[in-house]
Structure formats: C-alpha cells, structure tokens
Motif scaffolding. Structure first.
Motif, mmCIF file in Angstrom:
data_model
loop_
_atom_site.group_PDB
_atom_site.id
_atom_site.type_symbol
_atom_site.label_atom_id
_atom_site.label_comp_id
_atom_site.label_asym_id
_atom_site.label_seq_id
_atom_site.Cartn_x
_atom_site.Cartn_y
_atom_site.Cartn_z
ATOM 1 N N LEU A 165 42.898 46.768 42.855
ATOM 2 C CA LEU A 165 41.754 45.851 42.974
ATOM 3 C C LEU A 165 42.137 44.618 43.784
ATOM 4 C CD1 LEU A 165 38.905 44.940 42.301
ATOM 5 C CD2 LEU A 165 39.766 43.996 40.165
ATOM 6 N N ARG A 166 43.327 44.071 43.486
ATOM 7 C CA ARG A 166 43.769 42.883 44.226
ATOM 8 C C ARG A 166 43.911 43.190 45.707
ATOM 9 N NH1 ARG A 166 48.111 39.272 41.748
ATOM 10 N NH2 ARG A 166 46.950 38.267 40.088
ATOM 11 N N ALA A 167 44.467 44.370 45.987
ATOM 12 C CA ALA A 167 44.635 44.761 47.387
ATOM 13 C C ALA A 167 43.279 44.917 48.071
ATOM 14 C CB ALA A 167 45.425 46.061 47.476
ATOM 15 N N ALA A 168 42.319 45.474 47.314
ATOM 16 C CA ALA A 168 40.996 45.667 47.892
ATOM 17 C C ALA A 168 40.364 44.317 48.227
ATOM 18 C CB ALA A 168 40.107 46.437 46.922
ATOM 19 N N THR A 169 40.509 43.366 47.310
ATOM 20 C CA THR A 169 39.940 42.051 47.548
ATOM 21 C C THR A 169 40.569 41.416 48.786
ATOM 22 O OG1 THR A 169 39.911 41.907 45.161
ATOM 23 C CG2 THR A 169 39.265 39.938 46.362
ATOM 24 N N ALA A 170 41.883 41.680 48.972
ATOM 25 C CA ALA A 170 42.575 41.136 50.150
ATOM 26 C C ALA A 170 42.363 42.022 51.375
ATOM 27 C CB ALA A 170 44.063 41.005 49.847
ATOM 28 N N GLN A 171 41.490 43.009 51.264
ATOM 29 C CA GLN A 171 41.138 43.919 52.352
ATOM 30 C C GLN A 171 42.323 44.730 52.860
ATOM 31 O OE1 GLN A 171 38.499 42.298 55.250
ATOM 32 N NE2 GLN A 171 37.764 40.708 53.891
ATOM 33 N N LEU A 172 43.244 45.068 51.955
ATOM 34 C CA LEU A 172 44.376 45.913 52.335
ATOM 35 C C LEU A 172 44.017 47.356 51.985
ATOM 36 C CD1 LEU A 172 47.113 43.649 50.746
ATOM 37 C CD2 LEU A 172 46.441 43.726 53.142
ATOM 38 N N ARG A 173 43.400 48.042 52.917
ATOM 39 C CA ARG A 173 42.835 49.345 52.611
ATOM 40 C C ARG A 173 43.902 50.361 52.206
ATOM 41 N NH1 ARG A 173 39.976 53.844 54.755
ATOM 42 N NH2 ARG A 173 41.482 53.932 56.421
ATOM 43 N N ARG A 174 45.023 50.350 52.966
ATOM 44 C CA ARG A 174 46.044 51.351 52.720
ATOM 45 C C ARG A 174 46.680 51.166 51.334
ATOM 46 N NH1 ARG A 174 50.685 53.635 54.565
ATOM 47 N NH2 ARG A 174 51.757 51.635 54.485
ATOM 48 N N VAL A 175 47.035 49.928 51.037
ATOM 49 C CA VAL A 175 47.626 49.644 49.725
ATOM 50 C C VAL A 175 46.657 50.041 48.611
ATOM 51 C CG1 VAL A 175 48.638 47.859 48.273
ATOM 52 C CG2 VAL A 175 48.881 47.732 50.758
ATOM 53 N N LEU B 296 44.384 52.325 48.667
ATOM 54 C CA LEU B 296 44.331 53.778 48.520
ATOM 55 C C LEU B 296 45.583 54.319 47.844
ATOM 56 C CD1 LEU B 296 42.601 54.853 51.842
ATOM 57 C CD2 LEU B 296 41.770 55.160 49.515
ATOM 58 N N ILE B 297 46.744 53.794 48.214
ATOM 59 C CA ILE B 297 47.989 54.267 47.592
ATOM 60 C C ILE B 297 47.971 53.985 46.097
ATOM 61 C CG2 ILE B 297 50.487 53.895 47.472
ATOM 62 C CD1 ILE B 297 50.342 53.346 50.533
ATOM 63 N N CYS B 298 47.596 52.765 45.744
ATOM 64 C CA CYS B 298 47.579 52.395 44.324
ATOM 65 C C CYS B 298 46.579 53.246 43.542
ATOM 66 C CB CYS B 298 47.253 50.919 44.144
ATOM 67 S SG CYS B 298 48.641 49.866 44.549
ATOM 68 N N LEU B 299 45.431 53.476 44.151
ATOM 69 C CA LEU B 299 44.452 54.331 43.475
ATOM 70 C C LEU B 299 45.027 55.732 43.291
ATOM 71 C CD1 LEU B 299 41.009 53.361 45.063
ATOM 72 C CD2 LEU B 299 41.840 52.894 42.766
ATOM 73 N N GLY B 300 45.757 56.198 44.314
ATOM 74 C CA GLY B 300 46.373 57.516 44.229
ATOM 75 C C GLY B 300 47.334 57.588 43.055
ATOM 76 N N ILE B 301 48.175 56.577 42.920
ATOM 77 C CA ILE B 301 49.128 56.568 41.800
ATOM 78 C C ILE B 301 48.359 56.540 40.477
ATOM 79 C CG2 ILE B 301 51.023 55.336 40.719
ATOM 80 C CD1 ILE B 301 51.638 54.107 43.448
ATOM 81 N N ILE C 179 38.746 59.348 42.131
ATOM 82 C CA ILE C 179 38.904 60.263 43.267
ATOM 83 C C ILE C 179 37.724 60.108 44.231
ATOM 84 C CG2 ILE C 179 38.930 62.696 43.943
ATOM 85 C CD1 ILE C 179 40.529 63.244 41.383
ATOM 86 N N ALA C 180 36.512 60.041 43.650
ATOM 87 C CA ALA C 180 35.333 59.861 44.504
ATOM 88 C C ALA C 180 35.441 58.575 45.307
ATOM 89 C CB ALA C 180 34.076 59.845 43.640
ATOM 90 N N VAL C 181 35.881 57.512 44.647
ATOM 91 C CA VAL C 181 36.010 56.223 45.331
ATOM 92 C C VAL C 181 37.037 56.315 46.455
ATOM 93 C CG1 VAL C 181 36.886 53.883 45.012
ATOM 94 C CG2 VAL C 181 35.217 54.808 43.422
ATOM 95 N N MET C 182 38.135 57.043 46.182
ATOM 96 C CA MET C 182 39.157 57.196 47.228
ATOM 97 C C MET C 182 38.574 57.902 48.448
ATOM 98 S SD MET C 182 42.485 58.168 44.982
ATOM 99 C CE MET C 182 43.505 58.589 46.380
ATOM 100 N N PRO D 168 33.361 49.828 52.688
ATOM 101 C CA PRO D 168 34.633 49.119 52.802
ATOM 102 C C PRO D 168 35.216 48.781 51.428
ATOM 103 C CG PRO D 168 32.811 47.663 53.312
ATOM 104 C CD PRO D 168 32.228 49.032 53.171
ATOM 105 N N VAL D 169 36.544 48.695 51.357
ATOM 106 C CA VAL D 169 37.208 48.505 50.061
ATOM 107 C C VAL D 169 36.828 47.207 49.375
ATOM 108 C CG1 VAL D 169 39.192 49.978 50.465
ATOM 109 C CG2 VAL D 169 39.233 47.606 51.250
ATOM 110 N N GLN D 170 36.471 46.193 50.183
ATOM 111 C CA GLN D 170 36.228 44.893 49.545
ATOM 112 C C GLN D 170 34.832 44.787 48.931
ATOM 113 O OE1 GLN D 170 36.622 45.560 52.737
ATOM 114 N NE2 GLN D 170 35.778 43.985 54.075
ATOM 115 N N GLY D 171 34.098 45.873 48.920
ATOM 116 C CA GLY D 171 32.761 45.858 48.307
ATOM 117 C C GLY D 171 32.846 45.727 46.800
ATOM 118 N N SER D 172 31.726 45.943 46.135
ATOM 119 C CA SER D 172 31.697 45.733 44.693
ATOM 120 C C SER D 172 32.194 46.962 43.934
ATOM 121 C CB SER D 172 30.267 45.409 44.265
ATOM 122 O OG SER D 172 29.391 46.400 44.754
ATOM 123 N N THR D 173 32.419 48.080 44.645
ATOM 124 C CA THR D 173 32.738 49.325 43.948
ATOM 125 C C THR D 173 34.018 49.207 43.119
ATOM 126 O OG1 THR D 173 31.855 50.353 45.921
ATOM 127 C CG2 THR D 173 32.853 51.805 44.299
#
Lengths: 559, 319, 96, 210
Positions: free
Chosen positions: D85-95, D97-102, D165-168, D177-182
């Motif tokens: 979530l923190r990464a998403a807020t900072a618009q770090l898309r890759r991070v 996605l990786i964190c969500l994957g873990i 998974i759907a969000v990923m 975009p990751v920084q949305g409300s999702t």
C-alpha cells in the motif's frame, strides 16, 4: 458553480433528458448504475414480494374464519404463516423504504449525483434477487414451517421442510442490506453538497443514515445465526444441541440481537418519511428538529440493547429480564418524543389533507398505539401473560404494517410526481388512504382483544370462543386487501393518463424538488449549494411580526 | 367451551397482573386520546386558508416544551418500570412448602406426574390455596406451558428444567395450552387445568390406580440402573455420597461452587463431565441415552428424598 | 519516479518494526500457553491478542494517521461487541 | 495526469475524496464483519464458560504446529500488504506488484497449511457426529465451532487472495493506476482477515495446552 468540480459535468443537451429517457433496452435497466433506476428495480421486485406475502396471509385469514379449519392441513397452515413472515420481513419490510425511496431520494436530498458506490448498489439489487429466487424455490418445493424465527431445535432437528434454502435466501438478502447500508453511510459522509451541514440534513436523510448504521451492524449477526443453524442441520455440528451441553437459547440471543434492531430498520425510515410529509403538508418547520435527530440516533443505538424482551419466558434469567425490561422502557422515550413533535408540527400550520398527509396521519395514530402496546410488552408480568399470543401479533403489525407500510405509502404518494413526472388521481388516493386506515384497525384491533383474552399465536385450530374476533379480523383483512390493490390501479393509470407534475407540485422544500421531474441522470442540472436550514416553509423569526400567510421558499439555492 | 376458562383471574398474582394491565391501558388510552384530540383540533383550526393566527412561537418556549415532555415521559416510564418490576420480584420470591408437580412435554402432549406418583396426560389437577411448583422439561423441541387464568407461561426446554409457581385461589376447570410453536399439532397441544379444593385433591389422588410415589419409583430405578453399586456408602468405588446432597453447595473440580438443585442433579446424570465434583475420579457413566426424561425426574425425586426425609429411605440404599 | 535505496528503507522501516513486535508477542503467547495458570492462560492469551490487534491496527492498518471518523468507525465495531457480550452474559452468568 | 483521470470514478469529484470514501466504506463494511465474527466469538465464549473442562480436552487435540505456522504466515502477509500500500501511494508500481505477489503467496501457503491440517483432523475423525472420538460430548461443540470458525476465516482469506490476484492483473495491465483507491480497500480487508486470526489462534490452538 465552481466549489464542486464534477468530472462529468452534464452537457447542455442531455440536461433535458430524464433518467427514464436514457435508454429503453432491458440491459439499460439491468446493467444500470443510476441510483434512480436501481430504486425502480427494487420497487418493482419488492412489490411482487409484497403481494406474494399478502396472498399467503390472505389464505391464512380465510382459513382462520373457522375454528376447526376448512381447507388447509395443519402442516400447510404452518408453512403459510412461516412464508408470510419470512417474505414480509426480509423481502418486503426491511428493503422497502431504504432500497426504494432511500435509493432514489437520498442522493438527491443531499445534493449528490449518485450514491458513493454505484456498482455496489447494483450488486445489492442482484443479491436481493438471488435471495428472492431462493425463496421462490422454497415456496415451490414445499415451503418451510419453522416460522420466521427459525428456533432450534425445531429448525435443526425436527422440521421436515426446506429450512436451509430459506435460510440461504435470507442470508443472501442480508448481504444486500449490508451493501445498501455501507453505500448510504459513505454517501452521507462524503457526498453532501456544499453548505449541506449535518444539521441541515432533512430528517429523511438522517433516518437513512441511522437505519444504515443498524443494517450494517445488525444484519451480520443474523447471517451468523442462520449459518449456525444451517451447519447444525446440514453437517450435524451440534451447536445448539441441548443433549450434549449446547443451549438453544443462545440462538435466540443471537437471532434477536439482529431481529429486534430489524424492527428499527423498518420503523426509522418510516419516521423519516413522515417527518418530510408532515412538514410539507403542514407548511411548517418540523418542531424540535435537533431533538428529532437525536431521537433517531438514540433509537438506533439503544435499540440494540433491548433484544432480551423477546425472551422473558424463554428461560432467560430473571435478572436479565429486569435489565432488558428497563432498557425497553427507555428506548420508548425517544419514540414518544417523535410522536409529540409531529403533533406539535401541525400547530399553527397551513394544513392540507392530500393523500400523502392522510397516510402520514394514519401512521402517527397507528404508530402511537403500536408503541404504547410496546410498553405493555416491556413490562415483565404483562409480557409473560401476553407474549406468544395475538396481543404480540397485533402489536408488531401496528408498528410494522400500520407504521411502516403507511409511511411507505405516504412516501410513494409524496415522491410519485418526482419519480414519474406524473400526478395521480388525488381523490382515489385519499379514498385508498382512508380505506387502509379503517381496514387496518378492523384487522388488528380484534387481535389485541383476543390476544389478551388468551388466544395464542401460530394456532391453526383454536377454541371456538375466539371465533368472533377471528371473523372480524378476517373481514378487516379483506378491506385491507382492497386498500392495497387500489393504488396499483390509480398509480398505474397515472403513468399513462396522469397530468404532468411539474418540478415541484407540492411546493416543497428540499433539494430533490429543485430539479426537473423526472430528474436527469446526474440529478441536478447545476451542482446545488445549500444556504439555509431544512423545512423553510415559513420564514423563521420574521413570521412573528407578519403573522399571516406564509411564503414558500425552497431550501436549496440553485445557481 | 367458555371464555371464562381463559379469562378468570384464578390467582392473586393474576389479579395483580390485571391491575397493571388496567393501569397501562388507562395511561395509554389517555395518551392516544390526547394525541388524537390535538391532531383533530389542529387539523380543524389550522386547516389551509383558515383565519387562525400563524405566528412563530419563541424558540425558548419550544425548547422548554421539548424538555418538559421528554422528562415527563421519562419519569412516567420509570414509574411503570418500577411497578412492573416490583410485581415481577414479588412473584419471584418462592414460597416454602410447595407441591411439586413434574411436567414433561413432547410433540404434542403434556405428561404430568404428581409427587404421589399419579400420572395424567394433558390434565393438571392441583389443589387450591396451595403453592404449586411445576418442574418442567421437554423431550424434543421447545414448548411453552401457558396457563391463561394464572396469567403465566414459561418455555419448556429440552434437557433443562424450567419452573412455574402459582397459588390458585379459584376452583374450577381452566385452559392449559402450548404457546411456543412446536410443529404440526402445536395448536392442539392443549389440556385442562383442574383446580380443586385440597380435600378433593387428596381424594382424587388416592382414587387413582395404585402406584409408588416418585421417590420410590426413583429408588427402584436407582438400583436397577446400578447407581447404588457405586453411590452406596461403603462401596468399593469412590463415588460421592448422595445423602444431604440436595440443596447443599458442591465444590467442583474446575474450581466453581454450585448449589445442588434439580438442574444440577439432572446434569450429573446426563452430562456427568460437565460438573465434576472435586476429589472424585471421572468414573460416572453417561446416562443420556439410557434414561427417559420421566425417569430422570424419578431419580432426581429420589435423590431429593435422601435429604428431605433422610430417615425412611436411607435404609433402602444401605442395603 | 526514481526509487533509491533510501526510499525503500523508509518504505519498510516502520512496518518491519511492527512486524517484529508482532512476532515477539506471538512467541510469548505460544510460550505462555504451556505454563499452567488455570484461568490465567486464556486471560493472558486474550490480552496478548488485544495488544497484537492494537499494534496491527495502529501501525500496519495505519490508524494512527487516519481521520478521526475512521477511528470512530473502527471503535464502533468494538463498542457493539461489548454490548453483545455484556448483555448476553447478563443472562448466562445469572441463570443458574 | 491521464493516469489519475482513469483512476477517478463516478460520482467522486476528485481522487482524494474517492480514496477517503473507499477507505471509509471499507471500514463500515469491516464494522459489519466484526459483528459477524462477534456472534461466533460470543457463542464460543458462552460455551467455553459453561463447559470449561470439555473445551480444555477438545482444545488439546488441535494441531498447534499448523496453527502457529499459519499465524506467522498471516502476520508476515500483513507486513507485505502494508508495504504494498505504501509503495502504491508513492506510485512505485513494480514494488507494489512484487509485494502483492508475496502477499498472495503467503495467503496461499496459509490455505495449503490449513488444508493439511484439515486432512489430519479428518483422519482423526474430529468431525462432530457419530463416532466422534473425544469425550465428554460437549467436546463436539468445540469441534463444531472449530470447523465453522476456521472455515469461515478460510473463506474470507480465499476471497482476499482472489481479490488481490485480480488487483494485480488490473495493475499489471495498467487498467487502473496503483495510486487509485483500490489498494486502500484491499489492504484494509486483508488486515482485517489477519486480525480475526489473531483471536482465533489463542482460542482454538492454545485452549488446551497448559
């Protein structure tokens, strides 16, 4: 208006198109996210269920004309009253006002373009339909005979009917309730128009807010109670099995933790509707607005603490009986205040007796009687004598039918011109309102009498000394049936041959009246901005000097 | 059937309830009359276009009125609660010297057994002017014994005892019925409450076919089920002595202390592990499948008799 | 957007600390369960669970930076639980 | 800014309001969920206070190893979710996605462990009904509640896994975009499922250890 930047500012040409004109295909309705169209979908589906429940209870009243019965077996009778209860409580009363009028009017009332989560709103309707489909399945496949209360061990081990499908139906519809509740709460918190402060919210919006709170916090508990009895019935998990140390009363505690607040789910919206109608047709500010708001909040919170008064004879401890009795008396205080305030709203008004007002006046009378008999049942000794008798049946029908359904009709008539853009035949509507009041009293007053005389509820065959009262009640039910069928006729006709209503036929205040009828897709042609208190039917303060005719002014300043 | 079978107030308690009902009816009637009258007066006087004055009432007055009726309602309700609660508490104060009648409910009949051992079905004979205590349990679903003329009802639960006490002041034949929905024949699970004079009750009891009283029936069971093998004083198996047990405080293995009442004794027979007594090994077999609720009633009556009349029957056990 | 190592560190530092605390509490909870304390066991376990919930909610769910409204909503659930438990137990604890 | 425009949905005036609204809505839903589980916990509490001995005996037969492993897995998944979530807020898309994957991986590991545990329980016939091996009979209540409590929790977690998974997929294909409300809503829900487990763990696995 620059305060609110809407990302989807309505274009000029679409401004004239009403929400009804935005597509006429089936998918344009079934996939809509417009709160107004979803409200219409809800209205149609709950009407179907109202008449299913009504037909079933018609059969019940017919059967009860004779003390020995004449066309049903006892098993059929038990299924009939059970399905009446289940359908009316969960498929009609609980969604009735919130899902139809709440959905349609609430966003408009607070000046929002839609509810906070439009797709969730549509989902909640689909959940309702899925739950309803299960219930239809239960009906067609032989019914359920536990009563709407599903008490174990009867429901878990002894009933031979479709308990699990019925429970699943109610469970799914419960999620629809929760979704609606969450949606309304977020809407009221986040999407109020500029200037629409909390204490400028019309009382209907307040009632939607409080009822959503109750829905969100109570419904999951019902879901769990149904899940537990289904698990016991289906898997044989002995959760409420007394023979191994379980306790059937625990189910009753959990069940009533929802089902008593459920009564408030039915009555709080009714109170909201009636406040709107009283103010409009008495052309008067609602007396004691802030008290009315606090009364709603207190009812919503304290309503959660009184469930035990359903269990005074169930084997609950005498100490708990005292506690719940006390709390039940206390929750009656805000209800009483509301009745007094409605009465006082009439004082020095300009009262007109159009159909919505007649329904609302009927509500106040019937709700007062229903509420006062609630005091009887909050008193432990009287409850012990009267519970599980027709006295209770009459009491809760006064609240739920006399109160809730009257208010539902008041609201339908009040907002009909807004929703459809048409006027119905006023005289026919007034006749229906009066017929309903008479029919209702004729149906349920005899039930108070026979209940106190000793007639238990859920009885197929009964001692013949009570026959006279049953016959009176059944006669009243016939009158009531006519009163419920009449609106189908004249409201239906108004869609074809009714006069154009205009934007604000009642000269009412409130943002929903400051927009065309029927409203456009985005509700408002221009983002509204609120500058005054609600119910500005007469100029506050200055009227003291003028002392004459009151002027009509809108609450919202549409710029 | 006569309405009096339902409506007679056949005990002092019933008359109290009727008084409270009348009081509430008067108050409610007054409130309804007041609200209706006000609404009608306002409708007439302030009908749209009428000439009545329409000025604003001062806000301070509004507020005072509002607070006034809030407080008035609150105190009225407090008064009503006090009245109702004191009625309830009086009814709770259990009298001594009761006649204990056992009731076993099942779909769809009432089985009644008197302390003398006399049984009846769907009829309940009781002496007038005596404290009667019904000890009730159900064999299947939840039922509810409803005595309209006593203004009393009480749910009857499976595997648990509930009680109903009354003192009938009028003799006669009254209605008795089930008030908690219990299935197909719920509405005909009815019977008669026959209140007779104490003399007639004694005569009626002795006229019934000869039978042992409950305690004696229990005593026989106690031996035939093998209970006496362990619970007799001097038995090789270490099991609690049952003399003087009823009504005494019992220290349990998990630290709780409970009073040995009927419910406790019943649990000990049917759910022996629920309330293990401190200092005894868990040897008690579970009888939940092998005795009927009626037999439990007899066993409990016998164990109670070991306390109340600890001379006569003790010998039976010792033997 | 550039994301250097320092960025990553600030991303992880707070939550990682909370996670370590949670792990510690979990270990205490598990360990204490094997010490016979009678009724004390369940009390200790529930107390630790409550602290864990508080840590999780405050630092991982970020309630410490949330609007007061959100905090009120989070508390509301607990208030209603309290109501349910206290009133249900008012029956069960006084019944026999 | 097209990214942001795509993240904004009707009827919200701006993204800040939308995020606030979604998180508020999620919290309201959680209040509802809290009461859903509360009814279950309330039943547990009452039965345990009535049958303390039976609950101790029954609790000793739960598999504390599986339970503890699962606790660690879930707590760790909460950590990665927070970072996502923190990464998403900072618009770090890759991070993100990786964190969500873990997080998803940890969630799935939890479910697999749960499956193994269920398998063992069924082997031991710890399903209430005839042939239930434990005594006194009230142990069946514990085990009935065990299946319902853990089962409902597992359903909640499975729903969480599916949603993540759907969000990923949505983030991966840049549909939103990751920084949305999702992310906001997803994260709150995930933590909630974790908090329920924090209470289930001592009540189920630590009940009969001492």
């Amino acid at each position: 208006m620059s305060e609110m930047t809407l990302p989807f500012a309505p274009a000029r040409e679409t401004a004239a198109t009403s929400y009804l004109g935005e597509g006429h295909t089936l998918t344009s309705w079934l996939l809509t996210t417009d709160h107004k169209r979803i409200a219409i979908l809800y209205a149609l589906s709950i009407t179907v269920f109202f008449f299913i429940g009504g037909i079933v209870v018609g059969l019940v009243r017919l059967e009860l004309i004779s003390p020995t019965g004449w066309f049903m077996t006892s098993d059929e009778y038990n299924r009939a009253f059970s399905i009446h209860g289940i359908v009316m409580v969960w498929f009609f009363l609980v969604p009735s006002i919130p899902a139809t009028m709440g959905n349609f009017i609430l966003p408009m009332m607070i000046g929002a373009p839609d509810v906070a989560f439009p797709r969730l709103n549509l989902l909640s309707w689909y959940l309702y339909v899925i739950g309803a489909a299960f219930t239809v399945y239960v009906l067609l496949s032989g019914g359920v005979d536990t009563g709407w209360t599903f008490y174990p061990p009867f429901s878990t081990g002894y009933s031979n009917s479709n308990v699990i499908p019925a429970a699943v139906g109610v469970f799914v519809v419960g999620f629809s309730s929760i979704a609606t509740g969450v949606n309304f709460l977020a809407t009221v918190h986040m999407l109020r128009a500029p200037g629409m402060t909390w204490f400028r919210l019309p009382l209907f919006a307040w009632s939607m807010y409080t009822v959503s709170m109750v829905m969100v916090l109570a419904t999951p508990v019902l879901a769990m109670s149904l899940l537990l009895i289904s698990a016991e019935r289906f898997f044989g998990f002995p959760i409420f099995d007394a023979t191994i140390g379980g306790d059937p009363l625990l189910f009753q505690h959990i069940f009533w933790f929802y089902s008593h607040p459920a009564v408030y789910i039915m009555i709080l919206p009714a109170m909201g509707v009636v406040s709107e109608v009283f103010a409009c047709f008495a052309r008067r500010r609602v007396f004691g607005y802030s008290f009315m708001v606090f009364a709603l909040l207190v009812i919503a919170v304290v309503g959660f603490m009184v469930w035990g008064h359903h269990m005074f004879v169930a084997g609950q401890s005498p100490f708990a009986n005292l506690v719940f009795s006390f709390l039940s008396f206390m929750v009656a205080v805000p209800s009483a205040i509301k009745v007094f305030n409605w009465t006082a709203t009439l004082y020095r008004g300009q009262i007109g007796l159009e159909a919505p007002m007649l329904y609302a006046l009927g509500f106040v009378g019937l709700f007062t009687i229903g509420g006062l008999t609630g005091l009887f049942l909050a008193s432990v000794p009287i409850d012990i004598a009267a519970t599980d008798s027709y006295f209770v049946v009459a009491h809760f029908h006064f609240i739920m039918v006399g109160g809730s359904v009257s208010a539902f009709m008041a609201g339908i008539h009040y907002w009909w011109p807004k929703v459809t853009g048409r006027l119905y035949n006023e005289f026919a509507a007034q006749c229906a309102a009066i017929t309903m009041f008479i029919g209702f009293n004729l149906t349920f007053m005899p039930q108070f009498v026979m209940g106190w005389l000793g007639m238990p509820r859920r009885y197929h065959l009964y001692p013949d000394v009570f026959q006279i009262w049953h016959v009176l009640s059944s006669g009243g039910a016939a009158v009531l049936a006519v009163a419920y069928l009449l609106p189908l006729g004249y409201l239906g006709w108004s869609l074809i041959g009714g006069q154009r209503a205009g934007d604000n036929p009642w000269a009412a205040t409130g943002l929903e009246w400051q927009t065309p009828s029927p409203p456009p897709r985005q509700n408002f042609l221009h983002p509204p901005r609120v500058t005054s208190e609600p119910y500005a039917y007469h100029e506050f303060g200055r009227a003291r000097e003028q002392d004459g005719e009151t002027s009509i002014s809108g609450q919202g300043d549409v710029s | 059937m006569k309405l009096a079978e339902f409506t007679t107030a056949a005990s002092d308690y019933a008359s109290h309830v009727d008084t409270l009902f009348a009081l509430l009816s008067i108050i409610s009637g007054a409130v309804v009359a007041l609200v209706t009258a006000l609404i009608v007066i306002f409708l007439i006087r302030y009908h749209r276009g009428s000439r009545a004055p329409r000025g604003e009432t001062p806000e301070r007055v509004d507020r005072e009125i509002e607070i006034g009726w809030t407080v008035a309602t609150f105190f009225t309700f407090l008064f009503l609660f006090w009245w109702a609660a004191s009625d309830q508490l009086t009814a709770l104060a259990l009298p001594k010297d009761e006649l204990e009648v056992h009731v076993v409910a099942k779909q769809w009949m009432w089985r009644i057994q008197h302390p003398s051992g006399v049984r009846e079905i769907n009829e309940l004979h009781v002496p007038a002017h005596s404290n009667v205590r019904l000890v009730m349990t159900s064999q299947d679903v939840i039922h509810d014994l409803y005595l309209p003329t006593m203004r009393l009802k009480q749910d009857v639960l499976p595997d648990r005892y509930t009680y109903l006490s009354f003192n009938a002041t009028k003799t006669g034949i009254f209605h008795l019925t089930c008030a908690e929905f219990c299935g197909t024949d719920h509405s005909v699970m009815a019977g008669r409450l026959v209140v007779v004079t104490p003399e007639e009750y004694a005569r009626w009891t002795s006229a019934q076919p000869e039978g042992d009283d409950l305690a004696h029936q229990g005593e026989k069971l106690f031996r035939s089920l093998g209970c006496s093998g362990c619970h007799a004083p001097g038995s090789t198996v270490h099991a609690p002595d049952l003399h003087g047990l009823y009504g005494a405080a019992v220290q349990l293995a998990d630290g709780r202390t409970v009073t040995a009442d009927e419910a406790y004794l019943r649990d000990c027979i049917l759910l022996p592990d629920k309330n293990r007594v401190a200092g005894f090994p868990p040897l008690m077999p579970n009888f939940s499948g092998s005795v009927t609720p009626g037999q439990v009633v007899q066993l409990v009556a016998y164990i109670k008799s070991l306390t109340t009349q600890s001379t006569g029957t003790t010998q039976g056990v010792a033997r | 957007m550039s994301n250097g190592g320092s960025d990553m560190r600030s991303l992880w530092r707070g939550p990682l600390l909370a996670w370590i605390v949670l792990m510690g509490l979990f270990a205490i909870s598990l360990g204490s369960a094997y010490i016979p304390l009678g009724h004390g066991n369940v009390a200790v376990n529930l107390l630790i669970a409550a602290v864990m919930l508080a840590v999780l909610a405050t630092f991982l769910m970020d309630l410490k930076n949330a609007k007061s409204l959100v905090r009120i909503v989070a508390m509301a659930g607990l208030f209603w639980i309290m109501m349910m438990f206290s009133l249900t137990f008012s029956d069960y604890l006084t019944r026999w | 800014m097209t990214d942001l425009a795509r993240a904004l949905q009707e009827p919200w005036p701006d993204l800040r309001m939308q995020r606030e609204g979604v998180s508020l809505g999620m919290w309201f839903f959680l209040a509802s969920e809290v009461l859903f589980f509360a009814a279950l916990f309330c039943s547990y509490a009452i039965y345990r206070s009535y049958n303390p001995e039976a609950f101790r005996i029954a609790g000793a037969h739960t598999k504390v190893i599986y339970g503890s492993i699962n606790t660690v897995l879930l707590l760790t998944s909460s950590l990665t979710m927070t970072v996502a979530l923190r990464a998403a807020t900072a618009q770090l898309r890759r991070v993100t996605l990786i964190c969500l994957g873990i997080t998803v991986a940890l969630g799935l590991a939890f479910l697999i462990t749960k499956g193994l545990e269920y398998h063992d329980d069924i082997e031991e016939h710890l399903v209430p009904g005839t042939g239930f091996p434990l005594s006194p009979p009230a142990t069946q209540i514990f085990w009935g509640l065990y299946w319902i409590m853990t089962g409902i929790h597992a359903i909640h977690l499975s729903a969480g896994v599916v949603v993540v998974i759907a969000v990923m997929i949505i983030f991966g294909r840049r549909i939103i975009p990751v920084q949305g409300s999702t992310m906001e809503g997803v994260a709150i829900y995930w933590h909630f499922v974790d908090s329920v487990w924090i209470f289930l763990y001592p009540l189920i696995y630590l009940a009969g250890r001492a």
